[in-house]
Design a protein around this motif. Structure first.
Motif, mmCIF file in Angstrom:
data_model
loop_
_atom_site.group_PDB
_atom_site.id
_atom_site.type_symbol
_atom_site.label_atom_id
_atom_site.label_comp_id
_atom_site.label_asym_id
_atom_site.label_seq_id
_atom_site.Cartn_x
_atom_site.Cartn_y
_atom_site.Cartn_z
ATOM 1 N N ASN A 116 0.825 -1.210 0.000
ATOM 2 C CA ASN A 116 0.000 0.000 0.000
ATOM 3 C C ASN A 116 0.855 1.254 0.000
ATOM 4 O O ASN A 116 0.507 2.248 -0.648
ATOM 5 N N CYS A 117 1.981 1.219 0.737
ATOM 6 C CA CYS A 117 2.887 2.372 0.732
ATOM 7 C C CYS A 117 3.430 2.599 -0.673
ATOM 8 O O CYS A 117 3.489 3.747 -1.153
ATOM 9 N N ARG A 118 3.833 1.519 -1.340
ATOM 10 C CA ARG A 118 4.375 1.651 -2.690
ATOM 11 C C ARG A 118 3.312 2.179 -3.663
ATOM 12 O O ARG A 118 3.610 2.933 -4.591
ATOM 13 N N LEU A 129 10.997 4.822 3.733
ATOM 14 C CA LEU A 129 10.275 3.904 4.606
ATOM 15 C C LEU A 129 10.886 2.508 4.555
ATOM 16 O O LEU A 129 10.951 1.806 5.573
ATOM 17 N N TRP A 130 11.345 2.101 3.376
ATOM 18 C CA TRP A 130 11.967 0.781 3.247
ATOM 19 C C TRP A 130 13.257 0.701 4.055
ATOM 20 O O TRP A 130 13.513 -0.297 4.741
ATOM 21 N N VAL A 131 14.083 1.752 4.008
ATOM 22 C CA VAL A 131 15.332 1.762 4.782
ATOM 23 C C VAL A 131 15.030 1.643 6.269
ATOM 24 O O VAL A 131 15.666 0.854 6.987
ATOM 25 N N ALA A 132 14.057 2.429 6.755
ATOM 26 C CA ALA A 132 13.690 2.356 8.174
ATOM 27 C C ALA A 132 13.158 0.969 8.526
ATOM 28 O O ALA A 132 13.462 0.420 9.593
ATOM 29 N N GLN A 382 10.705 -10.678 4.747
ATOM 30 C CA GLN A 382 10.314 -11.002 3.378
ATOM 31 C C GLN A 382 9.177 -10.098 2.903
ATOM 32 O O GLN A 382 9.188 -9.600 1.776
ATOM 33 N N VAL A 383 8.180 -9.876 3.779
ATOM 34 C CA VAL A 383 7.060 -8.995 3.429
ATOM 35 C C VAL A 383 7.560 -7.580 3.155
ATOM 36 O O VAL A 383 7.099 -6.910 2.218
ATOM 37 N N ILE A 384 8.531 -7.121 3.942
ATOM 38 C CA ILE A 384 9.051 -5.757 3.794
ATOM 39 C C ILE A 384 9.754 -5.581 2.452
ATOM 40 O O ILE A 384 9.453 -4.647 1.696
ATOM 41 N N ILE A 385 10.692 -6.469 2.147
ATOM 42 C CA ILE A 385 11.480 -6.278 0.931
ATOM 43 C C ILE A 385 10.642 -6.511 -0.324
ATOM 44 O O ILE A 385 10.772 -5.792 -1.316
ATOM 45 N N ASN A 390 8.834 -4.491 -4.677
ATOM 46 C CA ASN A 390 8.099 -5.224 -5.706
ATOM 47 C C ASN A 390 8.983 -6.273 -6.385
ATOM 48 O O ASN A 390 9.082 -6.345 -7.619
ATOM 49 N N ILE A 391 9.643 -7.080 -5.557
ATOM 50 C CA ILE A 391 10.485 -8.155 -6.068
ATOM 51 C C ILE A 391 10.133 -9.437 -5.335
ATOM 52 O O ILE A 391 9.534 -9.412 -4.259
#
Length: 483
Positions: A116-118, A129-132, A382-385, A390-391
């Motif tokens: 949803n963030c993406r 947000l991904w780095v955090a 896994q959910v985060i990355i 989107n990989i």
């Protein structure tokens, strides 16, 4: 199928009465729509059907009783007795609200929080947000993997040390065994998501039984424990004690409200949502107008009811276990000449104080906590990355990568407890980066349609975020000006 079947009003009343029993539910969105029987399994009672929905919140609750909680709760109880029990109560209230909102976002949109963030934020914001999120995931993996290794070390280390192994070698061996065990737990998911859920629930049950046993041994002062649970206080005897109590309070907050499971919970509800949509014949998300209607809306309302119960039961169970940790440490360790600030020291101290069984049970609880929470940490990573970038990313490869920091910590002989507590403070600082996007998304009509958070839910969410940011600011000030 259609949504024109008769509605049984008395079912809506009984469920509303049940959910209203918890005062925390008052901060959540009321689900006033009547229950549609379309999605109720024929021949099953409401309670029996509820059992089939229990699981996602229990997986999330493991993160609330991970080894970081052992570290902060043991030191908090040992140094300050029952004084910091109130932190757990309010942390749990925030956890119930936050985890429900995460699950709600996943159920309504059919997407995880990172997805949803993406979808709704700009690329620079998404990358930040991904780095955090990755920082929080690394801190989580470190704490939980170290906890599992420590649990194995406490149980089997003496025998290996007697055969000439060094402490570092024994810890590294325990870490490798823990890694294999986590791979085996993750493999349960290959047999179906409910197998993994039931396995994690079994670990939670063992941890609860272990600490129930410990509390029975120490005979706590329940009246004093209740007072300190309800009345917020800090140790103001001197600046050093005040700083230490603030540091541990923020660490306990970071150990209780975990950022990585905010991301994960929105993914854990997806398998059931997929099955419900397939059974109902739903083939699309919202209608062409962007609004949920008929079966789509009824399906989500029913799932939200069951998931709310799942969250309340699981989070309150985790709160009781956390409280038992502090109560045990407050009674067993406060009378010693010096506070117990090390998990290994706690294990060594419990034996002479309460008997060998108490020490063994403590180590078993730590091992179960480390293994289960390490599994959950890998799932969250896994959910985060995958969600932010989107990989596709193998969960087993994720486990291999996240072993490296813990192996380095053990290999260099760093103090595991200090690393555990530091990791929880890091988690507290990264928590707003997960919480604020969640609040923004669940407050948007363009994202949630009629399921947008009510005004009192929005207020509770932003107050929670404000409290967390304020506590972090106080801690930074203490670190900067006191030391």
């Amino acid at each position: 199928m259609n949504d024109s079947r008769p509605i049984r009003r008395e079912s809506a009343t009984s469920e509303s009465d049940l959910l209203a029993c918890s005062p925390v539910v008052a901060a959540l969105d009321p689900i006033d729509d009547p229950i549609d029987e379309t999605f109720q399994t024929p021949g099953k009672s409401w309670i029996r059907e509820l059992w089939t929905y229990l699981g996602p919140a229990f997986i999330a609750s493991v993160a609330y009783i991970d080894p970081g909680n052992f570290a902060t709760n043991i030191e908090g109880g040992s140094r300050f007795g029952y004084r910091l029990l109130w932190v757990l109560l309010w942390s749990n209230a925030m956890a119930i609200l936050i985890q429900y909102l995460s699950a709600k976002l996943g159920i309504v949109t059919g997407l995880t929080l990172p997805q949803n963030c993406r979808k709704h934020f700009s690329r620079p914001v998404v990358l930040s947000l991904w780095v955090a999120a990755e920082i929080s995931a690394i801190a989580t993996d470190l704490a939980e993997f170290l906890g599992a290794a420590l649990g194995l070390y406490l149980l089997f280390g003496p025998a290996l040390l007697a055969h000439g192994w060094t402490r570092t070698e024994t810890l590294l061996g325990a870490a490798l065994v823990s890694a294999v065990a986590v791979f085996l737990i993750l493999a349960l998911d290959l047999a179906g998501f409910q197998w993994l859920e039931r396995g994690i629930m079994a670990f939670v049950g063992i941890i609860g039984l272990c600490y129930g046993f410990e509390v029975l041994l120490v005979h706590p002062n329940w009246r004093q424990a209740a007072i300190n649970t309800l009345l917020p206080t800090l140790d103001t005897r001197n600046p050093s004690s005040f700083h230490q109590s603030i540091y541990l309070a923020v660490g306990m907050l970071g150990a209780t409200v975990m950022p990585h499971v905010i991301y994960l919970h929105s993914a854990l509800v997806q398998p059931r949502l997929k099955l419900l949509r397939e059974d109902s014949g739903e083939v699309a998300e919202p209608s062409a107008s962007g609004r949920f209607r008929g079966l789509a809306a009824s399906l989500r309302r029913r799932y939200l009811r069951f998931e709310l119960v799942d969250v309340i039961v699981a989070m309150n169970g985790a709160w009781l276990i956390n409280s038992a940790m502090i109560v045990m440490a407050a009674v067993a360790f406060t009378r010693l000449d010096a506070p117990v600030t090390d998990v290994e020291q706690a294990y060594r101290t419990l034996g002479p104080l309460l008997g060998p069984a108490a020490a063994t049970v403590f180590a078993v609880a730590l091992l179960c906590s480390g293994l289960s929470s390490s599994t959950v940490g890998v799932m969250a990573g896994q959910v985060i990355i995958e969600g932010f970038l989107n990989i596709r990313f193998s969960i087993f490869l994720r486990r291999l990568i996240t072993i490296i920091p813990a192996i380095l910590v053990l290999g260099f002989g760093l103090d595991p407890l200090r690393i555990l507590i530091l990791s929880q403070v890091v988690l507290s600082f990264t928590l707003p980066f997960a919480l604020i996007p969640l609040l923004i998304l669940t407050n948007r009509t363009s994202v949630m349609d009629d399921f947008r958070s009510a005004s009192h839910t929005r207020l509770a969410g932003w107050v929670s975020a404000g409290v967390i940011i304020l506590l972090n600011g106080v801690l930074l000030g203490q670190i900067a000006f006191v030391h």
